[in-house]
Design a protein around this motif. Structure first.
Motif, short mmCIF file in Angstrom:
data_model
loop_
_atom_site.label_atom_id
_atom_site.label_comp_id
_atom_site.label_asym_id
_atom_site.label_seq_id
_atom_site.Cartn_x
_atom_site.Cartn_y
_atom_site.Cartn_z
N ARG A 172 -10.13 40.67 68.47
CA ARG A 172 -8.67 40.81 68.40
C ARG A 172 -7.96 39.91 69.40
O ARG A 172 -6.72 39.82 69.39
N VAL A 173 -8.70 39.28 70.29
CA VAL A 173 -8.10 38.46 71.34
C VAL A 173 -7.77 37.08 70.79
O VAL A 173 -8.63 36.39 70.25
N GLY A 174 -6.51 36.68 70.96
CA GLY A 174 -6.11 35.35 70.51
C GLY A 174 -4.61 35.19 70.66
O GLY A 174 -3.90 36.13 71.02
N PRO A 175 -4.08 34.00 70.39
CA PRO A 175 -2.64 33.77 70.51
C PRO A 175 -1.85 34.74 69.64
O PRO A 175 -2.16 34.94 68.46
N GLY A 176 -0.85 35.39 70.24
CA GLY A 176 0.00 36.29 69.49
C GLY A 176 -0.64 37.61 69.09
O GLY A 176 -0.06 38.37 68.32
#
Length: 280
Positions: A189-193
């Motif tokens: 779930r980790v990422g830009p936005g």
């Protein structure tokens, strides 16, 4: 991996002693968990004294003004007060008052861009694009020196777009040597936005993670390693940072840290002050 020099330019840090209380007058706020009452833009806060000082500054959180404690003008207040309007306050001239209050939020956005560009210029790995960063910084700096009427004519999106591209590239170059971790579990779930509101990220190795614009409201980042993680635009309101390592986090601002919760074990960059409301 090379570590950025995190020295801060004094002119990009708020100097309330040389400001005419612009954040307490020019900006509006609404009664909420962050503010105890409504205030219209252009109306002086009732807590502002004749010397442009907040009469309840040491007790803002206790009095219901949490929002004031997380605000940061990036030095725009003193720039508008002492440079754009040459040290003449808004109290004596209605025309000056309107222009000063209009210029302040524009200047704040320009100074925020300068803050980010200054950090990118201090990243050793960004050396290949240093000429472009210097040129962009000089162009934004020039705008901040314009007369009020020219500042108000500035198309901020035209200024911001090329700067954003450069900041992303500086971040990419700096994070390039970080070993990619398996994208399993919550890391997927980790990422830009990313929407990580309330997520349990405690103790995670988030080195070099792209958290640009991520929603981290009330997320648990206690004990997490955020070394060289990009946090530009990430919403850290009420995020738990106790024991987290943000000493080399990229594009971390005082505003973000003020809005979060941490403690004496939280490692911060040298240009970020530990908030007084944090746990010991």
């Amino acid at each position: 991996m090379d570590t950025p020099d995190r020295g801060a330019r004094p002119e990009l840090m708020a100097d309330c002693a040389n400001c005419f209380g612009l954040c307490c007058v020019a900006l509006a706020f609404a009664r909420s968990a962050d503010f105890a009452f409504d205030k219209a833009a252009g109306d002086p806060c009732v807590n502002l004294d004749d010397g442009f000082r907040c009469t309840i500054h040491p007790h803002l959180r206790d009095r219901g003004f949490k929002g004031c404690t997380v605000f940061d003008c990036f030095g725009a207040g003193q720039k508008v007060s002492q440079h754009t309007f040459a040290g003449e306050s808004w109290r004596g001239d209605p025309g000056r008052r309107a222009d000063m209050f209009a210029v302040f939020p524009v200047m704040r956005q320009l100074h925020e861009l300068l803050w980010y560009l200054d950090e990118a210029l201090r990243m050793p790995a960004a050396a290949p694009i240093r000429p472009d960063l210097l040129r962009a910084s000089a162009e934004v700096e020039a705008i901040t020196g314009f007369p009020a009427e020219r500042i108000l004519q500035t198309d901020l999106e035209d200024v911001r777009a090329p700067v954003a591209d450069l900041l992303r590239e500086a971040s990419r170059l700096t994070r390039a040597s970080i070993r990619a971790l398996p994208m399993t579990g919550v890391r997927k779930r980790v990422g830009p936005g990313a929407d990580l509101m309330g997520a349990d990220l405690s103790g995670l190795d988030l080195r070099g993670a792209e958290l640009r614009g991520a929603l981290l409201i009330a997320a648990d980042l206690s004990g997490a390693d955020l070394s060289h993680a990009e946090l530009i635009g990430a919403d850290l309101r009420d995020a738990e940072l106790a024991g987290a390592d943000l000493a080399t986090a990229l594009y971390l601002t005082q505003l973000q840290v003020n809005a979060a919760r941490g403690d004496a074990r939280t490692a911060l960059p040298s240009n970020i002050q530990r908030p007084s409301h944090w746990a010991p």
